[in-house]
Scaffold this active site. Structure first.
Site: not given
Length: 499
Positions: A225, A446, A480
């Site tokens: 991330s 995601d 995600h």
């Protein structure tokens, strides 16, 4: 016609009728059984009352959240200050967006494994937006960390082989210097006087820590991330000090959609009257804004298919006091009724007092500003800390240069017919990474950092001359947050690349 500007009170909520006064006024025309009741709204008032009581007792606000098993997510907990180490850097740190440097700073960090005599087995693990340095349990803090299943003997980050270092980023609130830290000049919290940060500033601070630890070169820079942004930035700033780069569910250029999602979070947070332009440290924190911001963020962290499987359109069971005869339809509520609503409500409630609001604002803004295109880097006068090889230095395709599109796609995921117009500019910006082996990992479900962005990173690296790019796309429904959950596939790809 003209407008009169009224002075704005510090807390404009005082101008609004309270929930109690609304109930009193409505009771004049409604019987008690018809009285509107909104538990989800009352929860904010109850939390506010507990906070006021805590402050009046001269104590810091307690953690009012409750940890419940809500699914496969790792537990999220505030780290214990006694369980991490602090590196104090007494010298000024130059900043990307501020003419004045940060006078000094602290970096909180934790380590796992054993440092080799040559100090050449170090992996720097970068965190996401709100994570602490507590990535895995330690003797000082046996609580599970946010990447507990990935760190340890025989795991993806094998502590039998590697020495792992994880920091709380600059701008954070878990031991590192950030808006809640004391300004050395005013002797009060920085609040929004704190300078705007970039991802590159965070990485510079981490390398100050590495210098303190006498680590000349990393075996690998690993991040997920926002940590993936830091991982790429580490290799770009110090190409001769990073052996390998791992970017999981990240990006080299924040997209408009992800900027929009984070802007919405900051907007609801800054609209909370308790935020008070960031100067809330002597009063109540903006807990309502934080809860709403976390709910928005949670939507971006998961995927619709997962929620279909996990919650569907099921609704919460009624308490015994509200149970109706079978022949009477259930009356819908304006507060959470669907299980997905109760899930979001819990996620916001469990987070709203665990993290500093200003840290969320500053760090999310740093994510928005991240852009590794050459034009963006040049506009900020950013340069790698050390010169890279002449071969790499001579390979700087200009934005208008036509170069062969070295695809990283599989047959099932062909390259786009028309690559994005900024791709050559991104490739030029990533030229310093041309000789560092890279693993790029994306997740098809995601919606925050889409697989298109992962392909873009891999393509840009290859166009910049990097022929050691490994690219994988993962399936699954976790969105995600897959990097937190999918130990088999994420861990397997990571272990294979590092070995």
């Amino acid at each position: 016609m003209f407008l009169v500007r009224l002075p704005r009170p510090r807390h404009f909520a005082s101008l609004l009728p309270s929930a109690a006064s609304v109930r009193r006024s409505s009771s004049k025309s409604a019987s008690p059984e018809d009285q509107p009741h909104f538990p989800c709204v009352d929860a904010h008032a109850a939390r506010q009352s507990k906070l006021i009581a805590a402050f009046s007792s001269q104590y810091r606000p307690p953690d009012l959240s409750q940890d419940h098993d809500t699914g496969p997510e790792p537990a999220y907990a505030r780290p214990n200050p006694k369980s991490y180490s602090i590196y104090h850097h007494p010298r000024p740190l130059p900043l990307t967006y501020s003419p004045a440097p940060l006078p000094a700073f602290d970096i909180a960090y934790e380590t796992w494994g054993t440092l080799s005599p040559a100090r050449d087995n170090v992996i720097l693990l970068h965190t996401g937006l709100s994570a602490s340095s507590h990535a895995a349990s330690t003797p000082a803090n046996p609580a599970d960390g946010w990447w507990e299943k990935f760190i340890g003997p025989g795991k993806a980050l094998d502590t039998n082989q590697f020495f792992i270092v994880c920091t709380n980023v600059l701008g954070g609130c878990y031991g590192s210097t950030g808006p809640s830290s004391q300004d050395p000049l005013s002797r009060s919290p920085w609040a929004t006087r704190f300078p705007i940060l970039s991802i590159f500033d965070m990485v510079r601070a981490q390398f100050c820590l590495l210098d303190h630890l006498h680590v000349n070169k990393l075996y690998a820079s690993v991040g997920c991330s926002m940590g993936a942004m830091q991982s790429l930035a580490a290799g770009w700033l110090h190409p001769e000090r990073v052996g390998k780069i791992v970017s999981i569910s990240g990006t080299a250029r924040s997209s408009p959609s992800s900027v929009a999602m984070r802007f919405a979070q900051r907007s609801v947070l800054m609209a909370d009257p308790n935020w008070n332009n960031g100067f809330y440290y002597d009063g109540l924190p903006p807990h309502t804004g934080m809860k709403l911001a976390r709910q928005i963020a949670t939507i971006t962290y998961r995927s619709g298919p997962e929620w279909d499987q996990r919650f569907g359109r099921r609704i919460r069971p009624l308490p015994p006091s509200e149970t109706l005869p079978e022949d009477i339809p259930r009356k819908p509520a304006l507060c959470p009724d669907f299980l997905i609503e109760t899930y979001l409500d819990h996620q916001g409630e469990s987070f709203c007092l665990k993290y500093d609001a200003n840290s969320l604002i500053y760090i999310s803004k740093a994510m928005d500003l991240f852009d590794m295109t050459k034009s963006a880097l040049d506009a900020l006068n950013l340069r790698p800390a050390v010169s890279h090889s002449p071969v790499c230095a001579n390979h700087h395709p200009s934005p208008g240069t036509k170069e062969p599109h070295k695809t990283s796609h599989s047959k099932s995921h062909p390259p786009p017919v028309n690559p994005p117009p900024h791709l050559p500019d991104l490739a030029a910006g990533m030229a310093p990474l041309a000789h560092i082996p890279c693993l790029i990992l994306g997740v098809q479900s995601d919606i925050l950092f889409t697989v298109e962005q992962q392909r873009e990173v891999a393509d840009a690296l290859r166009m910049a001359g990097n022929e050691s790019v490994s690219y994988y796309e993962l399936g699954g429904v976790w969105g995600h947050d897959t990097f937190l959950i999918d130990v088999l596939n994420v861990g397997g790809a990571l272990r294979g690349f590092l070995s």
